[in-house]
Write a protein that holds these residues in place. Sequence first.
Motif, PDB file in Angstrom:
ATOM      1  N   ILE A 150     -55.694  83.566   4.882  1.00 27.23           N
ATOM      2  CA  ILE A 150     -55.285  82.691   6.020  1.00 27.23           C
ATOM      3  C   ILE A 150     -56.191  81.557   5.930  1.00 27.23           C
ATOM      4  CG2 ILE A 150     -55.312  82.466   8.738  1.00 27.23           C
ATOM      5  CD1 ILE A 150     -55.591  85.408   9.030  1.00 27.23           C
ATOM      6  N   LEU A 151     -55.280  80.370   5.618  1.00 28.44           N
ATOM      7  CA  LEU A 151     -55.774  79.061   5.314  1.00 28.44           C
ATOM      8  C   LEU A 151     -55.910  78.263   6.470  1.00 28.44           C
ATOM      9  CD1 LEU A 151     -53.789  78.625   2.154  1.00 28.44           C
ATOM     10  CD2 LEU A 151     -55.879  79.592   2.206  1.00 28.44           C
ATOM     11  N   PRO A 152     -56.955  77.213   6.310  1.00 25.64           N
ATOM     12  CA  PRO A 152     -57.113  76.512   7.629  1.00 25.64           C
ATOM     13  C   PRO A 152     -55.872  75.644   7.602  1.00 25.64           C
ATOM     14  CG  PRO A 152     -58.709  75.709   5.787  1.00 25.64           C
ATOM     15  CD  PRO A 152     -57.873  77.157   5.349  1.00 25.64           C
ATOM     16  N   GLU A 153     -55.685  75.058   8.901  1.00 22.11           N
ATOM     17  CA  GLU A 153     -54.785  74.291   9.015  1.00 22.11           C
ATOM     18  C   GLU A 153     -54.905  72.880   8.492  1.00 22.11           C
ATOM     19  OE1 GLU A 153     -54.049  73.948  13.237  1.00 22.11           O
ATOM     20  OE2 GLU A 153     -53.227  75.955  13.549  1.00 22.11           O
ATOM     21  N   PRO A 154     -53.735  72.440   7.645  1.00 22.98           N
ATOM     22  CA  PRO A 154     -53.855  71.014   6.877  1.00 22.98           C
ATOM     23  C   PRO A 154     -54.195  69.758   7.802  1.00 22.98           C
ATOM     24  CG  PRO A 154     -51.631  71.586   6.540  1.00 22.98           C
ATOM     25  CD  PRO A 154     -52.509  72.832   7.452  1.00 22.98           C
ATOM     26  N   ARG A 155     -55.205  68.977   7.286  1.00 22.83           N
ATOM     27  CA  ARG A 155     -55.139  67.828   8.066  1.00 22.83           C
ATOM     28  C   ARG A 155     -55.040  66.684   7.245  1.00 22.83           C
ATOM     29  NH1 ARG A 155     -61.741  68.287   9.860  1.00 22.83           N
ATOM     30  NH2 ARG A 155     -61.474  69.136   7.538  1.00 22.83           N
ATOM     31  N   GLU A 156     -54.383  65.756   7.871  1.00 27.80           N
ATOM     32  CA  GLU A 156     -54.046  64.439   6.984  1.00 27.80           C
ATOM     33  C   GLU A 156     -55.105  63.728   6.646  1.00 27.80           C
ATOM     34  OE1 GLU A 156     -50.801  60.678   7.484  1.00 27.80           O
ATOM     35  OE2 GLU A 156     -51.348  61.912   9.159  1.00 27.80           O
ATOM     36  N   GLY A 157     -55.143  63.379   5.310  1.00 25.72           N
ATOM     37  CA  GLY A 157     -56.299  62.736   4.865  1.00 25.72           C
ATOM     38  C   GLY A 157     -56.026  61.162   5.011  1.00 25.72           C
ATOM     39  N   LYS A 158     -57.350  60.479   4.692  1.00 23.43           N
ATOM     40  CA  LYS A 158     -57.107  59.085   4.623  1.00 23.43           C
ATOM     41  C   LYS A 158     -56.631  58.562   3.417  1.00 23.43           C
ATOM     42  CE  LYS A 158     -61.403  58.705   7.630  1.00 23.43           C
ATOM     43  NZ  LYS A 158     -62.751  58.049   7.554  1.00 23.43           N
ATOM     44  N   THR A 159     -55.847  57.313   3.499  1.00 18.91           N
ATOM     45  CA  THR A 159     -55.331  56.946   2.506  1.00 18.91           C
ATOM     46  C   THR A 159     -56.419  56.240   1.335  1.00 18.91           C
ATOM     47  OG1 THR A 159     -53.320  56.068   3.812  1.00 18.91           O
ATOM     48  CG2 THR A 159     -53.902  55.045   1.756  1.00 18.91           C
ATOM     49  N   GLY A 160     -56.232  56.861   0.498  1.00 20.81           N
ATOM     50  CA  GLY A 160     -57.338  56.384  -0.775  1.00 20.81           C
ATOM     51  C   GLY A 160     -57.117  54.809  -1.258  1.00 20.81           C
ATOM     52  N   PRO A 161     -57.988  54.296  -1.840  1.00 19.86           N
ATOM     53  CA  PRO A 161     -58.052  52.911  -2.199  1.00 19.86           C
ATOM     54  C   PRO A 161     -56.905  52.910  -3.313  1.00 19.86           C
ATOM     55  CG  PRO A 161     -59.921  54.023  -2.938  1.00 19.86           C
ATOM     56  CD  PRO A 161     -59.379  54.848  -2.237  1.00 19.86           C
ATOM     57  N   ARG A 162     -56.344  51.701  -3.337  1.00 23.46           N
ATOM     58  CA  ARG A 162     -55.361  51.452  -4.401  1.00 23.46           C
ATOM     59  C   ARG A 162     -55.933  51.567  -5.930  1.00 23.46           C
ATOM     60  NH1 ARG A 162     -50.567  47.093  -3.931  1.00 23.46           N
ATOM     61  NH2 ARG A 162     -49.533  47.493  -6.351  1.00 23.46           N
ATOM     62  N   GLY A 163     -55.366  52.026  -6.646  1.00 23.31           N
ATOM     63  CA  GLY A 163     -55.744  52.180  -8.250  1.00 23.31           C
ATOM     64  C   GLY A 163     -55.606  51.099  -8.787  1.00 23.31           C
ATOM     65  N   GLU A 164     -56.246  50.922 -10.089  1.00 23.73           N
ATOM     66  CA  GLU A 164     -55.985  49.649 -10.943  1.00 23.73           C
ATOM     67  C   GLU A 164     -54.515  49.779 -11.705  1.00 23.73           C
ATOM     68  OE1 GLU A 164     -58.858  49.679 -13.726  1.00 23.73           O
ATOM     69  OE2 GLU A 164     -60.644  49.484 -12.399  1.00 23.73           O
ATOM     70  N   VAL A 165     -54.074  48.813 -11.712  1.00 23.91           N
ATOM     71  CA  VAL A 165     -52.599  48.458 -12.314  1.00 23.91           C
ATOM     72  C   VAL A 165     -52.758  48.862 -13.734  1.00 23.91           C
ATOM     73  CG1 VAL A 165     -50.996  46.830 -12.932  1.00 23.91           C
ATOM     74  CG2 VAL A 165     -52.082  46.532 -10.973  1.00 23.91           C
ATOM     75  N   GLY A 166     -52.150  49.879 -14.236  1.00 24.00           N
ATOM     76  CA  GLY A 166     -52.098  50.684 -15.517  1.00 24.00           C
ATOM     77  C   GLY A 166     -51.297  49.575 -16.448  1.00 24.00           C
ATOM     78  N   PRO A 167     -51.375  49.998 -17.660  1.00 23.09           N
ATOM     79  CA  PRO A 167     -50.845  49.184 -18.964  1.00 23.09           C
ATOM     80  C   PRO A 167     -49.363  49.301 -18.688  1.00 23.09           C
ATOM     81  CG  PRO A 167     -51.728  51.398 -19.584  1.00 23.09           C
ATOM     82  CD  PRO A 167     -52.035  51.376 -18.333  1.00 23.09           C
ATOM     83  N   ALA A 168     -48.620  48.229 -19.207  1.00 21.06           N
ATOM     84  CA  ALA A 168     -47.272  48.315 -19.051  1.00 21.06           C
ATOM     85  C   ALA A 168     -46.730  49.105 -20.257  1.00 21.06           C
ATOM     86  CB  ALA A 168     -46.712  46.747 -19.734  1.00 21.06           C
ATOM     87  N   ALA A 169     -45.660  49.720 -19.663  1.00 21.79           N
ATOM     88  CA  ALA A 169     -45.088  51.027 -20.511  1.00 21.79           C
ATOM     89  C   ALA A 169     -43.874  50.431 -20.929  1.00 21.79           C
ATOM     90  CB  ALA A 169     -44.845  51.867 -19.400  1.00 21.79           C
ATOM     91  N   SER A 170     -43.447  51.076 -22.312  1.00 20.20           N
ATOM     92  CA  SER A 170     -42.324  50.795 -23.023  1.00 20.20           C
ATOM     93  C   SER A 170     -41.045  51.759 -22.629  1.00 20.20           C
ATOM     94  CB  SER A 170     -42.304  50.876 -24.453  1.00 20.20           C
ATOM     95  OG  SER A 170     -41.262  50.845 -25.043  1.00 20.20           O
ATOM     96  N   ILE A 171     -39.905  51.209 -22.211  1.00 18.10           N
ATOM     97  CA  ILE A 171     -38.752  52.177 -21.635  1.00 18.10           C
ATOM     98  C   ILE A 171     -38.599  53.283 -23.023  1.00 18.10           C
ATOM     99  CG2 ILE A 171     -36.481  52.341 -21.197  1.00 18.10           C
ATOM    100  CD1 ILE A 171     -36.671  49.757 -19.785  1.00 18.10           C
ATOM    101  N   GLU A 172     -38.640  52.723 -24.130  1.00 16.43           N
ATOM    102  CA  GLU A 172     -38.498  53.386 -25.317  1.00 16.43           C
ATOM    103  C   GLU A 172     -39.416  54.872 -25.653  1.00 16.43           C
ATOM    104  OE1 GLU A 172     -38.394  50.164 -25.198  1.00 16.43           O
ATOM    105  OE2 GLU A 172     -36.557  49.452 -26.367  1.00 16.43           O
ATOM    106  N   ASP A 173     -40.620  54.502 -25.056  1.00 17.05           N
ATOM    107  CA  ASP A 173     -41.731  55.652 -25.284  1.00 17.05           C
ATOM    108  C   ASP A 173     -41.354  56.737 -23.798  1.00 17.05           C
ATOM    109  OD1 ASP A 173     -42.741  54.529 -27.465  1.00 17.05           O
ATOM    110  OD2 ASP A 173     -44.120  53.152 -26.071  1.00 17.05           O
ATOM    111  N   SER A 174     -40.627  56.216 -23.060  1.00 17.69           N
ATOM    112  CA  SER A 174     -40.349  57.430 -21.858  1.00 17.69           C
ATOM    113  C   SER A 174     -39.733  58.564 -22.223  1.00 17.69           C
ATOM    114  CB  SER A 174     -39.102  56.822 -20.667  1.00 17.69           C
ATOM    115  OG  SER A 174     -39.369  57.712 -19.805  1.00 17.69           O
ATOM    116  N   THR A 175     -40.409  59.786 -21.738  1.00 20.32           N
ATOM    117  CA  THR A 175     -39.818  61.343 -22.119  1.00 20.32           C
ATOM    118  C   THR A 175     -38.332  61.413 -21.943  1.00 20.32           C
ATOM    119  OG1 THR A 175     -40.715  62.022 -20.195  1.00 20.32           O
ATOM    120  CG2 THR A 175     -42.131  62.017 -21.883  1.00 20.32           C
ATOM    121  N   ASP A 176     -37.802  60.648 -20.974  1.00 20.07           N
ATOM    122  CA  ASP A 176     -36.309  60.834 -20.843  1.00 20.07           C
ATOM    123  C   ASP A 176     -35.506  59.778 -21.192  1.00 20.07           C
ATOM    124  OD1 ASP A 176     -37.110  58.961 -18.860  1.00 20.07           O
ATOM    125  OD2 ASP A 176     -36.077  59.852 -17.089  1.00 20.07           O
ATOM    126  N   TYR A 177     -35.878  59.000 -22.243  1.00 18.57           N
ATOM    127  CA  TYR A 177     -35.269  58.165 -23.188  1.00 18.57           C
ATOM    128  C   TYR A 177     -34.652  58.743 -24.243  1.00 18.57           C
ATOM    129  CZ  TYR A 177     -33.878  53.825 -25.513  1.00 18.57           C
ATOM    130  OH  TYR A 177     -33.182  52.828 -25.878  1.00 18.57           O
TER     131      TYR A 177
END
Length: 360
Positions: A150-177
Amino acid sequence: MVEKLSIPATLNLVLTDQWNIREEGRGVLEIDGDSITTSIPAYKGEPGAPGDPGRDGLPPRFREPVTEAELPDPAYLSPSDMGWFWPIVGTTDVVTYNGLDLVRIEDYFGSRGPAGPAPKVQVGTVKVGPVPAVTVVDDPANSAATLSFILPEPREGKTGPRGEVGPAASIEDSTDYDDHGTPAAAGTVLTKHSDGTWYPDTPQLSPGVIKKSGADSDWKALDSGLNWSGDTMQVVIVTVPAQQFPWEPEVFGNIDVKCDGIGLVVDAEVRLGAASGPLVAKGAGDQNEKILGEWKTLTIVPAADGTTPLGASNTTVAAGASVDLYLLLRRRYSSTGITVKSRKDNGFLRIKVEPVVVDA
């Protein structure tokens, strides 16, 4: 005068342990030949007072395993070292200090038993409730246990801080390309393939339109002559070259027509592939109410003479195939002999090559 009598004999002492000796207060000496047996009173005292409590025993305390050569010298041990155990490396024995010397206890740990069956744990029910709880149902016969939560009823958490902008990704490197063997080039667009992957593809854009003017030499000015009894007359044929994709013709145009004969109706038609091919455009004529008709301009617009589902049209031109479009005048109906004429003035066709998707 007392004489001492010496008799060689064996003296047997029997200590009689009985409470009534105090009342008798005497012993017994028995002489039987060269054997003497005596009974001597032995008094048993009352129980003494309880002594002082002994100290508590020491629980075993274990040092790091050592070899026999690494055992400590008892001369340097103190009473505080009593109760310590030194496991002997490579054996199941231990050595302990008893306050005076080191004492070895053989097979203290015992030999390792066979591996038992692996426990089996499975999850029963999982619910949400106000009071968290875990219920365990054991099944010893199968070495299994079922856990329900029997798990406790979930509570909505606070919005976390925005993370850092990640490196630019190449479309050719995508797994569904997957370029399917055709690398991307300038002008290609990203398209989703039927297998779920994305790949570069050239969009099917219309290459434009083909225009045909009534002033061209092969555009005929028709005259059926009196009492024409035919059904169609051909004005012009326009050839569209092969394209790299399937396409549909979208045709617009004008043609001037004059009809003589009461009740006559003549239409302008554009048909695909042959004079009897499927209809792609039409300019509907009006019913003539006079014997001598007037010049009228028929406006040609896209049309159809059948019903087809999306993606399976009977007027689709296959990729890699050229096609001819036929502009005709067709008598729809009349009740008398007729005359049909056309002229080159105002005549034109505008044919747009429209790419389509064809069902496999």
